[in-house]
Design a protein around this motif. Structure first.
Motif, PDB file in Angstrom:
ATOM      1  N   UNK A 150       0.825  -1.212   0.000  1.00 27.70           N
ATOM      2  CA  UNK A 150       0.000   0.000   0.000  1.00 27.70           C
ATOM      3  C   UNK A 150       0.860   1.263   0.000  1.00 27.70           C
ATOM      4  N   UNK A 151       0.295   2.297  -0.554  1.00 26.32           N
ATOM      5  CA  UNK A 151       0.962   3.600  -0.490  1.00 26.32           C
ATOM      6  C   UNK A 151       1.115   3.951   0.986  1.00 26.32           C
ATOM      7  N   UNK A 152       2.225   4.463   1.340  1.00 28.48           N
ATOM      8  CA  UNK A 152       2.424   4.803   2.746  1.00 28.48           C
ATOM      9  C   UNK A 152       3.217   3.768   3.508  1.00 28.48           C
ATOM     10  N   UNK A 153       3.373   2.553   2.919  1.00 32.02           N
ATOM     11  CA  UNK A 153       4.209   1.551   3.573  1.00 32.02           C
ATOM     12  C   UNK A 153       5.668   1.957   3.415  1.00 32.02           C
ATOM     13  N   UNK A 154       6.459   1.645   4.428  1.00 33.65           N
ATOM     14  CA  UNK A 154       7.870   2.042   4.383  1.00 33.65           C
ATOM     15  C   UNK A 154       8.617   1.215   3.341  1.00 33.65           C
ATOM     16  N   UNK A 155       9.876   1.519   3.168  1.00 34.70           N
ATOM     17  CA  UNK A 155      10.673   0.780   2.184  1.00 34.70           C
ATOM     18  C   UNK A 155      11.165  -0.550   2.743  1.00 34.70           C
ATOM     19  N   UNK A 156      10.833  -0.835   4.011  1.00 39.29           N
ATOM     20  CA  UNK A 156      11.306  -2.083   4.638  1.00 39.29           C
ATOM     21  C   UNK A 156      10.777  -3.309   3.893  1.00 39.29           C
ATOM     22  N   UNK A 157      11.562  -4.384   3.905  1.00 40.01           N
ATOM     23  CA  UNK A 157      11.052  -5.654   3.376  1.00 40.01           C
ATOM     24  C   UNK A 157       9.960  -6.159   4.308  1.00 40.01           C
ATOM     25  N   UNK A 158       9.211  -7.143   3.834  1.00 37.67           N
ATOM     26  CA  UNK A 158       8.128  -7.691   4.653  1.00 37.67           C
ATOM     27  C   UNK A 158       8.684  -8.280   5.962  1.00 37.67           C
ATOM     28  N   UNK A 159       9.809  -8.973   5.865  1.00 37.88           N
ATOM     29  CA  UNK A 159      10.409  -9.575   7.061  1.00 37.88           C
ATOM     30  C   UNK A 159      10.877  -8.515   8.052  1.00 37.88           C
ATOM     31  N   UNK A 160      11.398  -7.433   7.533  1.00 40.67           N
ATOM     32  CA  UNK A 160      11.819  -6.351   8.435  1.00 40.67           C
ATOM     33  C   UNK A 160      10.602  -5.677   9.061  1.00 40.67           C
ATOM     34  N   UNK A 161       9.609  -5.436   8.221  1.00 43.05           N
ATOM     35  CA  UNK A 161       8.409  -4.737   8.694  1.00 43.05           C
ATOM     36  C   UNK A 161       7.726  -5.489   9.837  1.00 43.05           C
ATOM     37  N   UNK A 162       7.602  -6.818   9.676  1.00 41.83           N
ATOM     38  CA  UNK A 162       6.817  -7.618  10.629  1.00 41.83           C
ATOM     39  C   UNK A 162       7.694  -8.309  11.681  1.00 41.83           C
ATOM     40  N   UNK A 163       8.957  -7.971  11.720  1.00 41.06           N
ATOM     41  CA  UNK A 163       9.915  -8.642  12.597  1.00 41.06           C
ATOM     42  C   UNK A 163       9.481  -8.631  14.063  1.00 41.06           C
ATOM     43  N   UNK A 164       9.075  -7.474  14.549  1.00 40.75           N
ATOM     44  CA  UNK A 164       8.759  -7.368  15.971  1.00 40.75           C
ATOM     45  C   UNK A 164       7.272  -7.321  16.272  1.00 40.75           C
ATOM     46  N   UNK A 165       6.438  -7.490  15.256  1.00 37.23           N
ATOM     47  CA  UNK A 165       4.993  -7.282  15.437  1.00 37.23           C
ATOM     48  C   UNK A 165       4.401  -8.286  16.426  1.00 37.23           C
ATOM     49  N   UNK A 166       4.675  -9.559  16.185  1.00 41.19           N
ATOM     50  CA  UNK A 166       4.104 -10.601  17.057  1.00 41.19           C
ATOM     51  C   UNK A 166       4.636 -10.462  18.487  1.00 41.19           C
ATOM     52  N   UNK A 167       5.960 -10.362  18.596  1.00 41.36           N
ATOM     53  CA  UNK A 167       6.575 -10.307  19.929  1.00 41.36           C
ATOM     54  C   UNK A 167       6.046  -9.123  20.733  1.00 41.36           C
ATOM     55  N   UNK A 168       5.873  -7.997  20.069  1.00 41.47           N
ATOM     56  CA  UNK A 168       5.405  -6.810  20.782  1.00 41.47           C
ATOM     57  C   UNK A 168       3.954  -6.956  21.232  1.00 41.47           C
ATOM     58  N   UNK A 169       3.101  -7.405  20.310  1.00 36.18           N
ATOM     59  CA  UNK A 169       1.670  -7.467  20.641  1.00 36.18           C
ATOM     60  C   UNK A 169       1.417  -8.486  21.750  1.00 36.18           C
ATOM     61  N   UNK A 170       1.987  -9.692  21.633  1.00 35.67           N
ATOM     62  CA  UNK A 170       1.656 -10.703  22.657  1.00 35.67           C
ATOM     63  C   UNK A 170       2.236 -10.328  24.023  1.00 35.67           C
ATOM     64  N   UNK A 171       3.446  -9.777  24.028  1.00 34.55           N
ATOM     65  CA  UNK A 171       4.034  -9.512  25.348  1.00 34.55           C
ATOM     66  C   UNK A 171       3.363  -8.320  26.019  1.00 34.55           C
ATOM     67  N   UNK A 172       3.129  -7.270  25.259  1.00 33.58           N
ATOM     68  CA  UNK A 172       2.496  -6.100  25.880  1.00 33.58           C
ATOM     69  C   UNK A 172       1.095  -6.455  26.381  1.00 33.58           C
ATOM     70  N   UNK A 173       0.350  -7.225  25.594  1.00 36.53           N
ATOM     71  CA  UNK A 173      -1.019  -7.537  26.019  1.00 36.53           C
ATOM     72  C   UNK A 173      -1.006  -8.480  27.222  1.00 36.53           C
ATOM     73  N   UNK A 174      -0.127  -9.508  27.201  1.00 32.93           N
ATOM     74  CA  UNK A 174      -0.159 -10.448  28.331  1.00 32.93           C
ATOM     75  C   UNK A 174       0.371  -9.813  29.614  1.00 32.93           C
ATOM     76  N   UNK A 175       1.317  -8.906  29.496  1.00 33.55           N
ATOM     77  CA  UNK A 175       1.812  -8.220  30.698  1.00 33.55           C
ATOM     78  C   UNK A 175       0.650  -7.518  31.407  1.00 33.55           C
TER      79      UNK A 175
END
Ligand SMILES: *[C@@H]1O[C@H](CO)[C@@H](O)[C@H](O)[C@H]1NC(C)=O
Ligand SMILES: *[C@@H]1O[C@H](CO)[C@@H](O)[C@H](O)[C@H]1NC(C)=O
Length: 647
Positions: free
Chosen positions: A428-453
């Motif tokens: 999509x327009x507005x997405x950064x130049x990061x690769x998909x792996x870079x973009x989503x690298x921390x997404x899972x780890x951040x969401x699950x840990x912040x929510x479970x904390x």
């Protein structure tokens, strides 16, 4: 004054006597272990002498109830059928038969070969057919459970239902090395109806779902001891119970539903045993008990687990089972311990694709659209992620053959999908130049840990400290290291990851796997990736210290995009085990994704592929086609003579 004192004493005594309660009784009958439920199914009238030839223990006699218009001449055939279809009933229960419509009491010889049967008139039409233990002193009939050893270590608590719709621990214990005992009620008590499509289906429940009357642990001993039994059964499990499912116990989860490996991570509880192959492969987690039990126990029909980042799909893959991560948000997860409400989903580990459809329909209610009674228009577009291109190994041959068979079956074709390239080309327009792996690298780890904390750790630590003079409870290394990662992320960092997840979801669900309006097709395509390629991951291997679950992989696609992702078992491949120094067979399985809301399409596909002979419904045992679990095999049974016993 005196009068109230008398009343006080009297009420204290009556309260004390009311506290003497049966928790059931264990017996063996013809070498089978049984448990006599403490809760009566109803009463019959008997003359004290009529059953004098029927054996008795503690005043209980084994009997059989036969409801409906069954002629005496039909009884031998009926009992043979029952013994074949129900693991609880055996013809020895037919020493006394309460038969509806009968008027007199007679003794007959020819009903069970080699034994005599007392036929007794039955006027109570409310008691379901099947085996019972009759309490001679009261005429009460008590349901019979057959007892099994939990040799795979899959359960944390054995449960029976109580008459008020709650649960209590089952008191029975049969011999078993460090194993719980699980009881299953006779299948004959239950009749499937439109209202009760899961009548009698035996269900194991992951120990993050709270059940009224039962304590829970989330895989943590401090939690188990701190909190009282739950007052409520949550919506998800209550729907299964209302549909007739019979809960037999709570099953092991890795701690707080975070992924753990056997050797060093499972500190509070021992990881269950994967029965496949050499019997010492990691079960995967977190729905570890669910997967091990469905792969090991023929007496268990389904297990409900949960999948946040692969907790159903992992165990299904390495144990060669069907398993579904459903579309996100199909049913409320009240009274369930959260890992991350944004990503948590409840689903099944299962062998039988027919029960799977009924179980999904019961659990997800109006959000599930079953396709089993129509002829679906299967999508013709098959996209494969990271699939082998040459049959260079046995596993690759199985995977390639499956894709080709699926393409032929749906009349379509398969092509490789490169998600990273697709993203780079159509993001999509507005997405950064990061690769998909870079973009989503921390997404899972951040969401699950912040929510479970916020939802689990903080209230738990506060309650524990209040009860234990400010102390901190013990928590396994994996959740601790994950929570520490979450502590290092700011709340702005979390908001960024929510936006990243939404952006990827919207892109994938419109560009790669959009739904179609025709409900007989539902999904524009299938996306396949390898769940398990028969590799080994033995449970005795020491691993690196745990850390945050960073990175992006095929398994994360459904997690972020909310689409259903089911594991289909395909076969087994041989390889030498370093544990047994012998060739063993390990499962090969595939994950199939369809568009969001198309869960019914995957189950119908499983049924159709089994019927077409492209897949086989997996069996319990050492391989997905059966065979004794290795550690259960005995030397005598294998023909070994002159065993050496050491005194
Ligand atoms: C069976 O009889 C006992 C007394 O012998 C009574 O307490 C109980 O309520 C009866 N149960 C049913 C289901 O009728
Ligand atoms: C993911 O994040 C970790 C930690 O910051 C980093 O070491 C790793 O290189 C990152 N991976 C990708 C693909 O960006």
């Amino acid at each position: 004054m005196a009068r109230s004192l008398v009343l006080l004493i009297f009420s204290a005594i009556s309260a004390a006597s009311a506290q003497l309660a049966s928790t059931g009784l264990s017996v063996t009958f013809h070498d089978v272990n049984y448990y006599i439920s403490p809760f009566s199914s109803g009463n019959v009238t008997i003359s004290p002498t009529s059953l004098s030839k029927v054996p008795s223990v503690y005043g209980f006699k084994p009997v059989t109830v036969v409801q409906g218009a069954v002629a005496q001449s039909e009884l031998p055939g009926l009992f043979t059928k029952w013994a074949a279809s129900d693991d609880v009933f055996q013809p020895a229960f037919a020493g006394a038969v309460f038969l509806a419509g009968k008027t007199t009491c007679v003794t007959k010889k020819e009903i069970v070969p080699g034994a005599s049967t007392v036929l007794v008139a039955l006027s109570n039409t409310k008691i379901p057919s099947g085996p019972y233990f009759l309490e001679m002193a009261t005429g009460s009939l008590y349901p019979v459970y057959r007892l099994y050893q939990d040799f795979a270590g899959a359960f944390v608590e054995s449960l029976i239902p109580t008459p008020d719709g709650k649960f209590q621990p089952m008191s029975a214990q049969i011999a078993g090395s460090s194993s719980l005992t699980i009881g299953v009620p006779s299948r004959l008590y239950f009749t499937k109806t439109a209202e009760k499509p899961l009548a009698g289906v035996r269900l194991g429940v992951k120990d993050i779902y709270r059940l009224a009357g039962a304590k829970g642990s989330n895989g943590n001993r401090a939690w188990y001891n701190l909190y009282p039994a739950s007052k409520t059964t949550g919506t998800a499990i209550q729907r299964l119970v209302d549909a007739g499912a019979q809960i037999v116990g709570l099953q092991k989860t890795s701690q707080f539903a975070n992924g753990e490996s056997a050797t060093s991570d499972w500190v509070d509880y021992h990881e269950p045993f994967n029965p496949r192959g050499d019997g010492y492969q990691d079960t995967s987690s977190s729905s570890a008990g669910a997967g091990a039990s469905i792969a090991a126990y023929e007496w268990l029909d389904i297990a409900i687990g949960s999948d946040t980042g692969g907790s159903i799909r992992g165990p299904a893959g390495v144990q060669g089972l069907f398993g579904n991560r459903p579309s996100h948000g199909l049913v409320s997860l009240d009274n369930v311990m959260p890992l991350s409400p944004t990503l948590d989903t409840p689903g099944f580990l299962i062998r039988d694709p027919y029960i799977w459809d009924a179980a999904n329909a019961a659990l997800y209610g109006e959000n599930y659209h079953s396709l089993v009674s129509i002829k679906p228009k299967y999508p013709k577009k098959i996209m494969t992620l990271g699939f082998p291109t040459a049959a260079s190994t046995d596993a690759n041959a199985i995977l390639i053959k499956f894709v080709n068979s699926l393409a032929t079956f749906v009349g379509g074709s398969a092509s490789a999908l490169n998600l990273a390239n697709e993203w780079a080309a159509t993001k999509p327009a507005g997405a950064s130049s990061a690769t998909l792996s870079q973009l989503l690298n921390g997404t899972y780890a951040t969401i699950i840990t912040k929510e479970q904390i916020g939802l689990v750790r903080e209230p738990f630590y506060k309650d524990y400290a209040a009860a234990h003079d400010g102390r901190t409870p013990f928590v396994n290394p994996v959740p601790l290291s994950r929570w520490a990662y979450g502590d290092s992320i700011s709340s702005e960092g979390l908001q960024t990851e929510y936006k990243t997840k939404e952006m990827f979801m919207d892109w994938f669900n419109s560009k790669i796997l959009p739904p179609v309006t025709d409900s007989a097709q539902c999904s524009s395509g299938f996306v396949l990736y390898v769940a398990s390629s028969g590799g080994q991951n033995p449970r005795n291997a020491y691993r690196s210290v745990p850390g945050a679950p960073l990175g992006f992989s095929n398994g994360r696609i459904s997690v972020f995009t909310e689409v259903p992702d089911s594991v289909f078992p395909l076969g087994s491949v041989p390889s030498k085990s370093a544990i047994t120094n012998h060739v063993e067979y390990f499962p090969v399985a595939v994950d199939i994704l369809v568009a969001k809301g198309c869960d019914g399409l995957l189950v119908k596909l499983a049924q159709d592929l089994v019927e077409a002979g492209i897949l086989a419904a997996p069996k319990t045992g050492a391989t997905i086609t059966g065979g004794d679990v290795l550690m259960k095999k005995r030397a005598e049974e294998m023909g070994v003579r002159d065993l050496r016993y050491v005194d």
